[in-house]
Design a protein around this motif. Sequence first.
Motif, PDB file in Angstrom:
ATOM      1  N   LEU A  96       4.704  10.808 -12.263  1.00 20.75           N
ATOM      2  CA  LEU A  96       4.519  10.784 -13.716  1.00 20.75           C
ATOM      3  C   LEU A  96       3.505   9.724 -14.125  1.00 20.75           C
ATOM      4  O   LEU A  96       2.772   9.894 -15.111  1.00 20.75           O
ATOM      5  CB  LEU A  96       5.861  10.520 -14.403  1.00 20.75           C
ATOM      6  CG  LEU A  96       6.898  11.647 -14.322  1.00 20.75           C
ATOM      7  CD1 LEU A  96       8.232  11.187 -14.903  1.00 20.75           C
ATOM      8  CD2 LEU A  96       6.403  12.893 -15.053  1.00 20.75           C
ATOM      9  N   ALA A  97       3.439   8.635 -13.353  1.00 26.30           N
ATOM     10  CA  ALA A  97       2.514   7.544 -13.663  1.00 26.30           C
ATOM     11  C   ALA A  97       1.095   7.842 -13.188  1.00 26.30           C
ATOM     12  O   ALA A  97       0.166   7.083 -13.486  1.00 26.30           O
ATOM     13  CB  ALA A  97       3.008   6.251 -13.035  1.00 26.30           C
ATOM     14  N   GLY A  98       0.931   8.932 -12.430  1.00 24.69           N
ATOM     15  CA  GLY A  98      -0.396   9.283 -11.937  1.00 24.69           C
ATOM     16  C   GLY A  98      -0.834   8.477 -10.728  1.00 24.69           C
ATOM     17  O   GLY A  98      -2.040   8.363 -10.467  1.00 24.69           O
ATOM     18  N   LEU A  99       0.132   7.953  -9.982  1.00 23.86           N
ATOM     19  CA  LEU A  99      -0.204   7.176  -8.794  1.00 23.86           C
ATOM     20  C   LEU A  99      -0.449   8.091  -7.598  1.00 23.86           C
ATOM     21  O   LEU A  99       0.362   8.990  -7.333  1.00 23.86           O
ATOM     22  CB  LEU A  99       0.932   6.205  -8.463  1.00 23.86           C
ATOM     23  CG  LEU A  99       1.157   5.071  -9.474  1.00 23.86           C
ATOM     24  CD1 LEU A  99       2.456   4.337  -9.160  1.00 23.86           C
ATOM     25  CD2 LEU A  99      -0.024   4.106  -9.462  1.00 23.86           C
ATOM     26  N   PRO A 100      -1.545   7.903  -6.872  1.00 21.94           N
ATOM     27  CA  PRO A 100      -1.851   8.772  -5.732  1.00 21.94           C
ATOM     28  C   PRO A 100      -0.868   8.621  -4.577  1.00 21.94           C
ATOM     29  O   PRO A 100      -0.838   9.456  -3.669  1.00 21.94           O
ATOM     30  CB  PRO A 100      -3.258   8.322  -5.312  1.00 21.94           C
ATOM     31  CG  PRO A 100      -3.356   6.908  -5.782  1.00 21.94           C
ATOM     32  CD  PRO A 100      -2.568   6.853  -7.059  1.00 21.94           C
ATOM     33  N   THR A 101      -0.059   7.588  -4.607  1.00 28.87           N
ATOM     34  CA  THR A 101       0.908   7.337  -3.537  1.00 28.87           C
ATOM     35  C   THR A 101       2.206   8.119  -3.706  1.00 28.87           C
ATOM     36  O   THR A 101       3.089   8.011  -2.858  1.00 28.87           O
ATOM     37  CB  THR A 101       1.245   5.837  -3.485  1.00 28.87           C
ATOM     38  OG1 THR A 101       1.580   5.396  -4.810  1.00 28.87           O
ATOM     39  CG2 THR A 101       0.064   5.028  -2.975  1.00 28.87           C
ATOM     40  N   TRP A 102       2.334   8.897  -4.773  1.00 24.28           N
ATOM     41  CA  TRP A 102       3.633   9.495  -5.080  1.00 24.28           C
ATOM     42  C   TRP A 102       4.175  10.351  -3.926  1.00 24.28           C
ATOM     43  O   TRP A 102       5.382  10.420  -3.704  1.00 24.28           O
ATOM     44  CB  TRP A 102       3.575  10.319  -6.366  1.00 24.28           C
ATOM     45  CG  TRP A 102       2.871  11.646  -6.227  1.00 24.28           C
ATOM     46  CD1 TRP A 102       1.546  11.904  -6.424  1.00 24.28           C
ATOM     47  CD2 TRP A 102       3.469  12.896  -5.858  1.00 24.28           C
ATOM     48  NE1 TRP A 102       1.271  13.226  -6.199  1.00 24.28           N
ATOM     49  CE2 TRP A 102       2.442  13.862  -5.859  1.00 24.28           C
ATOM     50  CE3 TRP A 102       4.762  13.300  -5.544  1.00 24.28           C
ATOM     51  CZ2 TRP A 102       2.660  15.207  -5.537  1.00 24.28           C
ATOM     52  CZ3 TRP A 102       5.003  14.628  -5.224  1.00 24.28           C
ATOM     53  CH2 TRP A 102       3.954  15.563  -5.225  1.00 24.28           C
ATOM     54  N   ASP A 103       3.268  10.995  -3.162  1.00 20.57           N
ATOM     55  CA  ASP A 103       3.725  11.817  -2.041  1.00 20.57           C
ATOM     56  C   ASP A 103       3.267  11.259  -0.696  1.00 20.57           C
ATOM     57  O   ASP A 103       3.262  11.976   0.306  1.00 20.57           O
ATOM     58  CB  ASP A 103       3.242  13.259  -2.192  1.00 20.57           C
ATOM     59  CG  ASP A 103       1.712  13.382  -2.174  1.00 20.57           C
ATOM     60  OD1 ASP A 103       1.022  12.352  -2.324  1.00 20.57           O
ATOM     61  OD2 ASP A 103       1.204  14.513  -2.025  1.00 20.57           O
ATOM     62  N   LYS A 104       2.885   9.991  -0.667  1.00 22.31           N
ATOM     63  CA  LYS A 104       2.453   9.368   0.589  1.00 22.31           C
ATOM     64  C   LYS A 104       3.653   9.231   1.532  1.00 22.31           C
ATOM     65  O   LYS A 104       4.692   8.717   1.145  1.00 22.31           O
ATOM     66  CB  LYS A 104       1.850   7.980   0.300  1.00 22.31           C
ATOM     67  CG  LYS A 104       1.333   7.263   1.544  1.00 22.31           C
ATOM     68  CD  LYS A 104       0.715   5.909   1.163  1.00 22.31           C
ATOM     69  CE  LYS A 104       0.219   5.169   2.400  1.00 22.31           C
ATOM     70  NZ  LYS A 104      -0.414   3.861   2.051  1.00 22.31           N
ATOM     71  N   GLY A 138       0.810  -1.204   0.000  1.00 26.68           N
ATOM     72  CA  GLY A 138       0.000   0.000   0.000  1.00 26.68           C
ATOM     73  C   GLY A 138       0.847   1.260   0.000  1.00 26.68           C
ATOM     74  O   GLY A 138       0.322   2.375  -0.072  1.00 26.68           O
ATOM     75  N   GLY A 139       2.181   1.095   0.080  1.00 17.83           N
ATOM     76  CA  GLY A 139       3.080   2.236   0.101  1.00 17.83           C
ATOM     77  C   GLY A 139       3.569   2.624  -1.284  1.00 17.83           C
ATOM     78  O   GLY A 139       3.245   1.988  -2.295  1.00 17.83           O
ATOM     79  N   VAL A 140       4.402   3.660  -1.337  1.00 16.30           N
ATOM     80  CA  VAL A 140       4.830   4.239  -2.605  1.00 16.30           C
ATOM     81  C   VAL A 140       5.676   3.274  -3.428  1.00 16.30           C
ATOM     82  O   VAL A 140       5.541   3.210  -4.664  1.00 16.30           O
ATOM     83  CB  VAL A 140       5.589   5.571  -2.370  1.00 16.30           C
ATOM     84  CG1 VAL A 140       6.791   5.373  -1.479  1.00 16.30           C
ATOM     85  CG2 VAL A 140       5.994   6.225  -3.678  1.00 16.30           C
ATOM     86  N   SER A 169       9.403  12.364   6.439  1.00 15.25           N
ATOM     87  CA  SER A 169       9.669  11.134   5.683  1.00 15.25           C
ATOM     88  C   SER A 169      10.061  11.460   4.259  1.00 15.25           C
ATOM     89  O   SER A 169       9.591  12.450   3.675  1.00 15.25           O
ATOM     90  CB  SER A 169       8.427  10.235   5.688  1.00 15.25           C
ATOM     91  OG  SER A 169       8.079   9.874   6.999  1.00 15.25           O
ATOM     92  N   MET A 170      10.886  10.601   3.690  1.00 14.85           N
ATOM     93  CA  MET A 170      11.272  10.769   2.296  1.00 14.85           C
ATOM     94  C   MET A 170      10.087  10.456   1.392  1.00 14.85           C
ATOM     95  O   MET A 170       9.293   9.590   1.684  1.00 14.85           O
ATOM     96  CB  MET A 170      12.427   9.827   1.943  1.00 14.85           C
ATOM     97  CG  MET A 170      13.767  10.261   2.542  1.00 14.85           C
ATOM     98  SD  MET A 170      15.093   9.137   2.025  1.00 14.85           S
ATOM     99  CE  MET A 170      14.996   9.287   0.248  1.00 14.85           C
ATOM    100  N   PHE A 204      -3.203  16.240  11.247  1.00 18.99           N
ATOM    101  CA  PHE A 204      -1.760  16.021  11.335  1.00 18.99           C
ATOM    102  C   PHE A 204      -1.326  15.005  10.275  1.00 18.99           C
ATOM    103  O   PHE A 204      -2.083  14.105   9.905  1.00 18.99           O
ATOM    104  CB  PHE A 204      -1.382  15.513  12.729  1.00 18.99           C
ATOM    105  CG  PHE A 204      -1.538  16.538  13.818  1.00 18.99           C
ATOM    106  CD1 PHE A 204      -0.566  17.512  14.008  1.00 18.99           C
ATOM    107  CD2 PHE A 204      -2.651  16.536  14.642  1.00 18.99           C
ATOM    108  CE1 PHE A 204      -0.706  18.476  15.008  1.00 18.99           C
ATOM    109  CE2 PHE A 204      -2.807  17.486  15.643  1.00 18.99           C
ATOM    110  CZ  PHE A 204      -1.835  18.458  15.825  1.00 18.99           C
ATOM    111  N   ARG A 205      -0.101  15.150   9.796  1.00 18.47           N
ATOM    112  CA  ARG A 205       0.439  14.273   8.777  1.00 18.47           C
ATOM    113  C   ARG A 205       1.896  13.949   9.100  1.00 18.47           C
ATOM    114  O   ARG A 205       2.589  14.749   9.729  1.00 18.47           O
ATOM    115  CB  ARG A 205       0.380  14.922   7.378  1.00 18.47           C
ATOM    116  CG  ARG A 205      -1.023  15.267   6.900  1.00 18.47           C
ATOM    117  CD  ARG A 205      -1.837  14.016   6.605  1.00 18.47           C
ATOM    118  NE  ARG A 205      -3.155  14.327   6.058  1.00 18.47           N
ATOM    119  CZ  ARG A 205      -4.237  14.527   6.784  1.00 18.47           C
ATOM    120  NH1 ARG A 205      -4.167  14.466   8.107  1.00 18.47           N
ATOM    121  NH2 ARG A 205      -5.397  14.784   6.217  1.00 18.47           N
ATOM    122  N   ASP A 206       2.346  12.785   8.672  1.00 17.31           N
ATOM    123  CA  ASP A 206       3.746  12.385   8.821  1.00 17.31           C
ATOM    124  C   ASP A 206       4.205  12.505  10.281  1.00 17.31           C
ATOM    125  O   ASP A 206       5.121  13.255  10.609  1.00 17.31           O
ATOM    126  CB  ASP A 206       4.630  13.235   7.909  1.00 17.31           C
ATOM    127  CG  ASP A 206       6.007  12.604   7.701  1.00 17.31           C
ATOM    128  OD1 ASP A 206       6.219  11.469   8.166  1.00 17.31           O
ATOM    129  OD2 ASP A 206       6.871  13.268   7.090  1.00 17.31           O
TER     130      ASP A 206
END
Length: 251
Positions: free
Chosen positions: A154-162, A19-21, A250-251, A198-200
């Motif tokens: 570039l692939a349009g994946l919603p996880t790109w900045d997860k 489920g991760g990037v 997080s990276m 809150f995030r990260d």
Amino acid sequence: MQLSAFFDAHPNGALALSGGVDSALLAWAAGVRGRDWRAYFVHTPFQPAFELADARAIARQCGVPLTVVELDPLSSDAVTANGPDRCYHCKRLLFSALRSQAAADGFTLLIDGTNASDDGADRPGMRALQELSVRSPLQECGLTKRDVRRMSRLAGLPTWDKPAYACLATRIPTGTALTRPALQAVERAEDALYQMGFRDFRVRVRGEGALVQLTAEQFPMAAARRDELLWRLRLFFREAALDLAPRTPSM
């Protein structure tokens, strides 16, 4: 080697989808370049519910079928003892279960999302992957976390900045036994903070209390909403405190 070349050379196989990037990019590549790939998500008390939801969404978007494998690592004394090698024992259990299920489905190749930024010296679980002959295409192709995020965008994946999200067991200090109630308390507390905006961040167990680690830019919100933050955390922990050392994003 290009990632596309890996999937051209291996048109079928089994993919560990967290489920991760990282594994999301592999699912996308498998859907675009592969012919017969299946994703597998290992469902344990160590993953919050949103990870399974994300894995299902990614698999649908990428057109890769998904199998959910149920596993309870808490049945292993080596895992619940939570020693320095806990991650090794846990990974060994998870990927042994994945390999067995993949073999039953006719797949001999099993891959995971380890990338070229991951340091094997700091990740004992990677030893288990090597022992079980799990391939890591991102690492083999020299793709770092930054590369993976760029390609995912570039692939349009919603996880790109997860944000990176380590398993719930990492919130409990080494040497403190892992229990289902403790893991559930962490998951519910982190979900409560997420609902606040809150995030990260991390909620780490400290005895009967919780230590909240936030990135520096979230400190003003924590101060402004201190009472609500404490109230929410005390639904799950007797005490709560904010770590004054900012968490590195997080990276």
